[in-house]
Design a protein around this motif. Sequence first.
Motif, PDB file in Angstrom:
ATOM      1  N   GLU A 249       0.833  -1.203   0.000  1.00  0.00           N
ATOM      2  CA  GLU A 249       0.000   0.000   0.000  1.00  0.00           C
ATOM      3  C   GLU A 249       0.870   1.256   0.000  1.00  0.00           C
ATOM      4  O   GLU A 249       1.881   1.317   0.684  1.00  0.00           O
ATOM      5  N   VAL A 250       0.496   2.236  -0.775  1.00  0.00           N
ATOM      6  CA  VAL A 250       1.182   3.531  -0.759  1.00  0.00           C
ATOM      7  C   VAL A 250       0.158   4.634  -0.524  1.00  0.00           C
ATOM      8  O   VAL A 250      -0.173   5.382  -1.437  1.00  0.00           O
ATOM      9  N   PRO A 251      -0.378   4.734   0.701  1.00  0.00           N
ATOM     10  CA  PRO A 251      -1.497   5.641   0.986  1.00  0.00           C
ATOM     11  C   PRO A 251      -1.238   7.081   0.566  1.00  0.00           C
ATOM     12  O   PRO A 251      -2.112   7.748   0.040  1.00  0.00           O
ATOM     13  N   ALA A 252       0.004   7.573   0.771  1.00  0.00           N
ATOM     14  CA  ALA A 252       0.303   8.960   0.428  1.00  0.00           C
ATOM     15  C   ALA A 252       0.141   9.173  -1.077  1.00  0.00           C
ATOM     16  O   ALA A 252      -0.474  10.143  -1.517  1.00  0.00           O
ATOM     17  N   TYR A 253       0.653   8.235  -1.854  1.00  0.00           N
ATOM     18  CA  TYR A 253       0.524   8.324  -3.304  1.00  0.00           C
ATOM     19  C   TYR A 253      -0.923   8.138  -3.741  1.00  0.00           C
ATOM     20  O   TYR A 253      -1.384   8.783  -4.665  1.00  0.00           O
ATOM     21  N   LEU A 254      -1.614   7.208  -3.056  1.00  0.00           N
ATOM     22  CA  LEU A 254      -2.946   6.807  -3.504  1.00  0.00           C
ATOM     23  C   LEU A 254      -3.875   8.016  -3.639  1.00  0.00           C
ATOM     24  O   LEU A 254      -4.584   8.148  -4.643  1.00  0.00           O
ATOM     25  N   GLU A 255      -3.848   8.910  -2.652  1.00  0.00           N
ATOM     26  CA  GLU A 255      -4.688  10.112  -2.715  1.00  0.00           C
ATOM     27  C   GLU A 255      -4.437  10.886  -4.006  1.00  0.00           C
ATOM     28  O   GLU A 255      -5.368  11.283  -4.699  1.00  0.00           O
ATOM     29  N   THR A 256      -3.158  11.103  -4.305  1.00  0.00           N
ATOM     30  CA  THR A 256      -2.796  11.877  -5.496  1.00  0.00           C
ATOM     31  C   THR A 256      -3.203  11.140  -6.764  1.00  0.00           C
ATOM     32  O   THR A 256      -3.782  11.733  -7.685  1.00  0.00           O
ATOM     33  N   VAL A 257      -2.901   9.831  -6.791  1.00  0.00           N
ATOM     34  CA  VAL A 257      -3.262   9.036  -7.965  1.00  0.00           C
ATOM     35  C   VAL A 257      -4.771   9.083  -8.196  1.00  0.00           C
ATOM     36  O   VAL A 257      -5.234   9.294  -9.323  1.00  0.00           O
TER      37      VAL A 257
ATOM     38  N   ALA B 247     -15.412   4.169 -16.542  1.00  0.00           N
ATOM     39  CA  ALA B 247     -14.466   3.265 -15.883  1.00  0.00           C
ATOM     40  C   ALA B 247     -13.780   3.954 -14.704  1.00  0.00           C
ATOM     41  O   ALA B 247     -13.631   3.376 -13.621  1.00  0.00           O
ATOM     42  N   LEU B 248     -13.379   5.205 -14.900  1.00  0.00           N
ATOM     43  CA  LEU B 248     -12.691   5.934 -13.837  1.00  0.00           C
ATOM     44  C   LEU B 248     -13.639   6.229 -12.673  1.00  0.00           C
ATOM     45  O   LEU B 248     -13.298   6.032 -11.503  1.00  0.00           O
ATOM     46  N   PHE B 249     -14.839   6.698 -13.012  1.00  0.00           N
ATOM     47  CA  PHE B 249     -15.750   7.187 -11.973  1.00  0.00           C
ATOM     48  C   PHE B 249     -16.355   6.071 -11.126  1.00  0.00           C
ATOM     49  O   PHE B 249     -16.595   6.273  -9.938  1.00  0.00           O
ATOM     50  N   CYS B 250     -16.642   4.915 -11.719  1.00  0.00           N
ATOM     51  CA  CYS B 250     -17.279   3.884 -10.897  1.00  0.00           C
ATOM     52  C   CYS B 250     -16.299   3.401  -9.830  1.00  0.00           C
ATOM     53  O   CYS B 250     -16.702   3.000  -8.736  1.00  0.00           O
ATOM     54  N   VAL B 251     -15.002   3.502 -10.113  1.00  0.00           N
ATOM     55  CA  VAL B 251     -13.994   3.109  -9.128  1.00  0.00           C
ATOM     56  C   VAL B 251     -13.736   4.237  -8.114  1.00  0.00           C
ATOM     57  O   VAL B 251     -13.837   4.029  -6.907  1.00  0.00           O
ATOM     58  N   THR B 252     -13.448   5.452  -8.610  1.00  0.00           N
ATOM     59  CA  THR B 252     -13.162   6.554  -7.669  1.00  0.00           C
ATOM     60  C   THR B 252     -14.410   6.911  -6.851  1.00  0.00           C
ATOM     61  O   THR B 252     -14.295   7.292  -5.689  1.00  0.00           O
TER      62      THR B 252
ATOM     63  N   SER C 191     -14.585  -2.942  -6.729  1.00  0.00           N
ATOM     64  CA  SER C 191     -13.862  -1.959  -5.911  1.00  0.00           C
ATOM     65  C   SER C 191     -14.226  -2.105  -4.445  1.00  0.00           C
ATOM     66  O   SER C 191     -13.361  -2.067  -3.559  1.00  0.00           O
ATOM     67  N   SER C 192     -15.524  -2.268  -4.190  1.00  0.00           N
ATOM     68  CA  SER C 192     -15.985  -2.381  -2.804  1.00  0.00           C
ATOM     69  C   SER C 192     -15.447  -3.663  -2.170  1.00  0.00           C
ATOM     70  O   SER C 192     -15.029  -3.668  -0.997  1.00  0.00           O
ATOM     71  N   LEU C 193     -15.429  -4.740  -2.965  1.00  0.00           N
ATOM     72  CA  LEU C 193     -14.901  -6.016  -2.473  1.00  0.00           C
ATOM     73  C   LEU C 193     -13.413  -5.894  -2.141  1.00  0.00           C
ATOM     74  O   LEU C 193     -12.957  -6.314  -1.066  1.00  0.00           O
ATOM     75  N   LEU C 194     -12.651  -5.305  -3.069  1.00  0.00           N
ATOM     76  CA  LEU C 194     -11.209  -5.123  -2.849  1.00  0.00           C
ATOM     77  C   LEU C 194     -10.957  -4.287  -1.596  1.00  0.00           C
ATOM     78  O   LEU C 194     -10.059  -4.583  -0.805  1.00  0.00           O
ATOM     79  N   TRP C 195     -11.738  -3.230  -1.421  1.00  0.00           N
ATOM     80  CA  TRP C 195     -11.605  -2.360  -0.246  1.00  0.00           C
ATOM     81  C   TRP C 195     -11.854  -3.157   1.041  1.00  0.00           C
ATOM     82  O   TRP C 195     -11.084  -3.073   2.005  1.00  0.00           O
TER      83      TRP C 195
ATOM     84  N   LEU D 243      -2.784  -0.158  -8.110  1.00  0.00           N
ATOM     85  CA  LEU D 243      -2.690  -1.169  -9.146  1.00  0.00           C
ATOM     86  C   LEU D 243      -4.024  -1.898  -9.342  1.00  0.00           C
ATOM     87  O   LEU D 243      -4.508  -2.028 -10.479  1.00  0.00           O
ATOM     88  N   THR D 244      -4.605  -2.354  -8.236  1.00  0.00           N
ATOM     89  CA  THR D 244      -5.888  -3.052  -8.378  1.00  0.00           C
ATOM     90  C   THR D 244      -6.952  -2.094  -8.913  1.00  0.00           C
ATOM     91  O   THR D 244      -7.801  -2.484  -9.718  1.00  0.00           O
ATOM     92  N   ALA D 245      -6.904  -0.820  -8.469  1.00  0.00           N
ATOM     93  CA  ALA D 245      -7.860   0.175  -8.976  1.00  0.00           C
ATOM     94  C   ALA D 245      -7.722   0.315 -10.489  1.00  0.00           C
ATOM     95  O   ALA D 245      -8.717   0.319 -11.228  1.00  0.00           O
ATOM     96  N   ALA D 246      -6.468   0.406 -10.959  1.00  0.00           N
ATOM     97  CA  ALA D 246      -6.235   0.562 -12.394  1.00  0.00           C
ATOM     98  C   ALA D 246      -6.720  -0.665 -13.163  1.00  0.00           C
ATOM     99  O   ALA D 246      -7.320  -0.542 -14.241  1.00  0.00           O
ATOM    100  N   LEU D 247      -6.484  -1.864 -12.580  1.00  0.00           N
ATOM    101  CA  LEU D 247      -6.929  -3.088 -13.252  1.00  0.00           C
ATOM    102  C   LEU D 247      -8.452  -3.115 -13.382  1.00  0.00           C
ATOM    103  O   LEU D 247      -8.989  -3.491 -14.427  1.00  0.00           O
ATOM    104  N   VAL D 248      -9.144  -2.706 -12.319  1.00  0.00           N
ATOM    105  CA  VAL D 248     -10.610  -2.675 -12.380  1.00  0.00           C
ATOM    106  C   VAL D 248     -11.064  -1.690 -13.455  1.00  0.00           C
ATOM    107  O   VAL D 248     -11.973  -1.975 -14.241  1.00  0.00           O
TER     108      VAL D 248
END
Lengths: 217, 217, 217
Positions: C6-14, C110-115, C173-177, C185-190
């Motif tokens: 996990e890279v939480p600091a990066y994740l927010e920015t990504v 694709a982007l919005f259903c995940v974010t 996304s909800s399952l992964l969370w 990475l998993t977000a991008a794959l979804v």
Amino acid sequence: MIEVPEVPAYLETVLLVLDLLGVFFFAVSGSLLAARRQFDLIGSVFLAFLAGLGGGVVRDLIINEDVPNAFANPLYLIPPALAAALVYLRLVTQGRLRRTLLVFDAVGLALFCVTGTRTALAAEIDPIMAILLGVATGVVGGLLRDVVANEVPEIFNRHGLYAVPALFGAGLSSLLWTLDLFNWLTAALVMVAVFSFRLVSFRRRWMAPHATHGSGS
Amino acid sequence: MIEVPEVPAYLETVLLVLDLLGVFFFAVSGSLLAARRQFDLIGSVFLAFLAGLGGGVVRDLIINEDVPNAFANPLYLIPPALAAALVYLRLVTQGRLRRTLLVFDAVGLALFCVTGTRTALAAEIDPIMAILLGVATGVVGGLLRDVVANEVPEIFNRHGLYAVPALFGAGLSSLLWTLDLFNWLTAALVMVAVFSFRLVSFRRRWMAPHATHGSGS
Amino acid sequence: MIEVPEVPAYLETVLLVLDLLGVFFFAVSGSLLAARRQFDLIGSVFLAFLAGLGGGVVRDLIINEDVPNAFANPLYLIPPALAAALVYLRLVTQGRLRRTLLVFDAVGLALFCVTGTRTALAAEIDPIMAILLGVATGVVGGLLRDVVANEVPEIFNRHGLYAVPALFGAGLSSLLWTLDLFNWLTAALVMVAVFSFRLVSFRRRWMAPHATHGSGS
């Protein structure tokens, strides 16, 4: 702009009155649309409420005010009811004054883009975002009115400029506020400017360019 | 009205069940519209959610509840899913019962104008404004259903009275609450009255006057 | 799924960047619609804002965030402005790439259903409800775009699957969370999976069944 001593106590009341007037003028536009579409009195009251209160309610939902102004202060019920009554009694008609709807709509727009921006700024919204919310306050009521009546919204009809005067008024209001020059006089001047801008753009058939460069011109 | 001993513990449950029933009936109206318009099952589920949950969500956004009921309690997912399934399996059809949509819509209206007003009052909204929110709870779901499907909303069609029964039910609910007489029995009686008012007005073709006096009559 | 540190600091920015990209792609779909309907540049900007920001704003209103992200962070103004400019300058056109609108819309979805799902989960919404909000984030912007332009929403047009890929992406996304496996990475794959699912369903003309069993097939 002329420097005017601030009268904060008065300003609240003056802005409330101007906001209620804005509600009234947009509400009339709602009832006139109902009349044109042959809707019944209930539909007229409904469109009066939607056109008059829609913009402010959406703004207040976004700035997360406790309860939207329109639902916290019973005074807001009066302008839409009055508007529907005047249209019902034919005291305001499309026929009597050929462009009544246009003029009422323009007054509403002028009042709302200023009071809307100021409400957002008073809620400590960023000055740039407050401009967006001021424009939204001005255009969303009319948008909801048209969408619910299943019409293509006025805002997409190219009869003069509409959102541009609202953007001008909201931008100027936000600038005045930031410079600490926002008071009842400067607010009134901006409103007059927006109203004039809207009507002159209509008369002179000023048009924004098409969505794509070079098309249809 | 008959005085009934208050049963606050039960009242919450009873009102939740009535609210879920309201969601179900409006959700069916959404799925039936999807069927008539030849939309697919996804569209049917979507309109079921919108018609069923739209009114309550808008009410909760306005009264600034923490998260709208419909998104806080997973039970609210069941009625729209059930409605879309019943319409898909042809267990509820327009054909089988000629005025199914009308009846389901009327039940939803009767339930929502009462539960909606009560939810607003419980959130300490002013009793007059609570009436407005009760009416909104009753009519907004159907409105969103029609607007999204690009139809002129039912509320503007002059087939009997629609918003008037809702206003009557919301007003009576608010009055009963203020008089401390709101309980499951009085609530049920108001619902039955609203339902009957709606259907009788449809049968007898009662009409509200036009938006302008003297036109088209 | 591959385990990634996990890279939480990066994740927010990504996720902010991905969200802004989603806004951009949907905003382009709004401006392209304005171009097709011969609206003016103002209408184009307006539909760009509505399509790009509408889904996220509705989500944020429902989860009762302080002020919706789009109105709290001025960065959100850039993608819609850019989209309208690109369409105006004909750098993105319907003609140049026959299915531009389709592709941009699919990327946005694709982007919005995940974010969207992730934003709801981060606000401590129930995982099931977060799926619903993720789907809403994906479909509501396009819905508002079409409703305001007085068109039957794309979501009801049976050109391949639309809400189903969004539901798939939000659910995953909800399952992964919930399994603590949600990262960039998993977000991008979804997102890639949702995009592919949407486009393949379009190419192969996959269709959801009708709203009622056995009709029209």
